[in-house]
Write an enzyme that holds these catalytic residues in place. Structure first.
Site, PDB file in Angstrom:
ATOM      1  N   HIS A  61       0.893  -1.254   0.045  1.00  0.00           N
ATOM      2  CA  HIS A  61      -0.021   0.185  -0.024  1.00  0.00           C
ATOM      3  C   HIS A  61       0.919   1.203  -0.092  1.00  0.00           C
ATOM      4  CE1 HIS A  61      -3.035   2.839   1.000  1.00  0.00           C
ATOM      5  NE2 HIS A  61      -2.640   3.060   1.932  1.00  0.00           N
ATOM      6  N   ASN A 101       5.527  11.004  -9.205  1.00  0.00           N
ATOM      7  CA  ASN A 101       5.230  11.815  -8.182  1.00  0.00           C
ATOM      8  C   ASN A 101       5.215  11.206  -6.935  1.00  0.00           C
ATOM      9  OD1 ASN A 101       4.814  13.598 -10.588  1.00  0.00           O
ATOM     10  ND2 ASN A 101       2.647  12.883 -10.331  1.00  0.00           N
ATOM     11  N   HIS A 128       0.257   4.492  -2.623  1.00  0.00           N
ATOM     12  CA  HIS A 128       0.725   3.387  -2.965  1.00  0.00           C
ATOM     13  C   HIS A 128       1.745   3.463  -4.060  1.00  0.00           C
ATOM     14  CE1 HIS A 128      -0.301  -1.040  -4.327  1.00  0.00           C
ATOM     15  NE2 HIS A 128       0.547  -0.691  -4.989  1.00  0.00           N
ATOM     16  N   HIS A 131       3.774   3.759  -7.010  1.00  0.00           N
ATOM     17  CA  HIS A 131       3.581   3.858  -8.490  1.00  0.00           C
ATOM     18  C   HIS A 131       4.169   4.995  -9.242  1.00  0.00           C
ATOM     19  CE1 HIS A 131       0.509   6.818  -7.235  1.00  0.00           C
ATOM     20  NE2 HIS A 131       0.254   6.651  -8.466  1.00  0.00           N
TER      21      HIS A 131
END
Length: 381
Positions: free
Chosen positions: A153, A193, A204, A206
């Protein structure tokens, strides 16, 4: 694929592409669950408008207003699906890439299973996009993908293992090659980002990949600079920085340094030593070294202060059809953090006029970063 990575493509319930990239030492089996959700039809592709004062195109993507905003772990849309969390990814994964549900740029052609309509008024070519006139619009043709670095997460690229980082790099290269062949695509941009101060709405780990129907303003400016300075510009920049006081890290294939005219309080450029236009053109040896060196750089950035540093990690690549012999793949890592408890905000001069004022001398920033990176051991696992 390279480094023993295995690619497993499939489709989501509404026809969007989903691609699993399995680590070479994965514990996952080859089978993946089917996405059994009942989803609304995909939104029509957004429309972009030309700013006649600058020549820039602005995509008006109203569907993005409905995207998730800092959900709790049990409702994480990038985590593997569970009976109580109908997320975007139906199976456990190592790395997963999928088409954004609310993209800024969408398909040019009607997609498989009728899941997305054809673009109503796509750009004809670059000359069409550059033509004069008030009130000009075109359909925002392109592609926006989400790259999930981990099923966990929370985290970021810098928290990955070296093996997982290498899998993500392989995914970047594979998607760059694939997106560059789509109709109307002019440039492919992978980025991450990190941090709420940057505007991140999902904790999360990514990143994203944007495939644009035009050459972005930043890259158009770079091509003009190359025309002025010469096709060997990046080679001369690297020669100028290597061994100097702004150098942060140097490997066999890559070097990281604070640029001579850094705009941000924390800004680092990472360049390959040879000319390569994009990730698709990198070698296995370059990708292998990048996995460890990039992790060490990011962990060093976090070691500057006692808490994680917000940043934008922007991987600049040459356009698909222009400047490929001169515009070199490179990372521009920037952070607005100018002190432990202070951020740089773009005020009048920067935001309105594009006239930047640096808060910290680049050499001072480099010294601090170099000291922080020196505390981070070489990443071997």
């Amino acid at each position: 694929m390279g480094a023993g990575v295995v690619k497993r493509p499939t489709l989501l319930a509404d026809g969007r592409e989903l691609i699993y990239y399995d680590d070479p030492d994965t514990t996952l089996g080859p089978d993946r669950a089917v996405d059994a959700r009942t989803l609304d039809a995909r939104p029509a592709t957004a429309t972009m408008r030309r700013d006649v004062l600058t020549g820039d195109w602005v995509s008006i993507a109203a569907a993005r207003q409905n995207r998730a905003f800092l959900p709790p772990a049990e409702r994480d849309p990038l985590a593997p699906q569970t009976p109580t969390n109908p997320s975007e990814i139906p199976s456990r994964y190592d790395v997963a890439v999928f088409e954004n549900k609310s993209p800024s740029f969408g398909p040019a052609l009607a997609t498989a299973h009728g899941s997305a309509p054809a673009a109503v008024d796509p750009p004809r070519d670059l000359d069409d996009l550059d033509a004069p006139g008030l009130g000009r619009t075109r359909t925002s043709v392109g592609r926006c993908e989400v790259v999930c670095f981990s099923p966990e997460h929370a985290g970021s690229f810098g928290t990955l293992s070296r093996t997982r980082a290498r899998t993500v790099i392989e995914a970047w290269a594979d998607r760059t090659a694939a997106l560059s062949t789509l109709p109307g695509i002019q440039q492919v941009f992978p980025f991450e980002n990190r941090g709420e101060a940057i505007g991140v709405t999902l904790p999360h780990p990514h990143g994203q990949i944007y495939a644009y129907p035009y050459i972005t303003p930043r890259t158009a400016g770079l091509l003009r600079s190359i025309e002025r300075e010469g096709d060997d510009l990046f080679a001369r920049i690297l020669e100028h920085e290597r061994g100097g006081e702004r150098m942060i890290l140097e490997g066999e294939h890559w070097s990281a340094f604070v640029p001579f005219a850094a705009r941000w309080p924390l800004e680092v450029h990472l360049l390959p030593h040879r000319h390569v236009a994009d990730f698709a053109g990198t070698t296995d040896a370059e990708r292998d070294e990048l996995a460890g060196l990039y992790l060490r750089l990011l962990r060093g950035v976090d070691a500057v202060y006692d808490t994680p540093t917000p940043y934008i990690a922007a991987w600049h690549q040459a356009p698909v059809h222009a400047g490929r012999d001169s515009a070199r793949l490179h990372l521009q890592l920037t952070s607005p953090r100018r002190a432990a408890d202070k951020l740089k905000f773009l005020a009048g001069s920067e935001a309105a006029m594009g006239a930047w004022i640096g808060d910290i001398p680049p050499e001072a920033s480099a010294a601090r970063l170099r000291e922080a990176v020196s505390t981070i051991p070489e990443v071997t696992a």
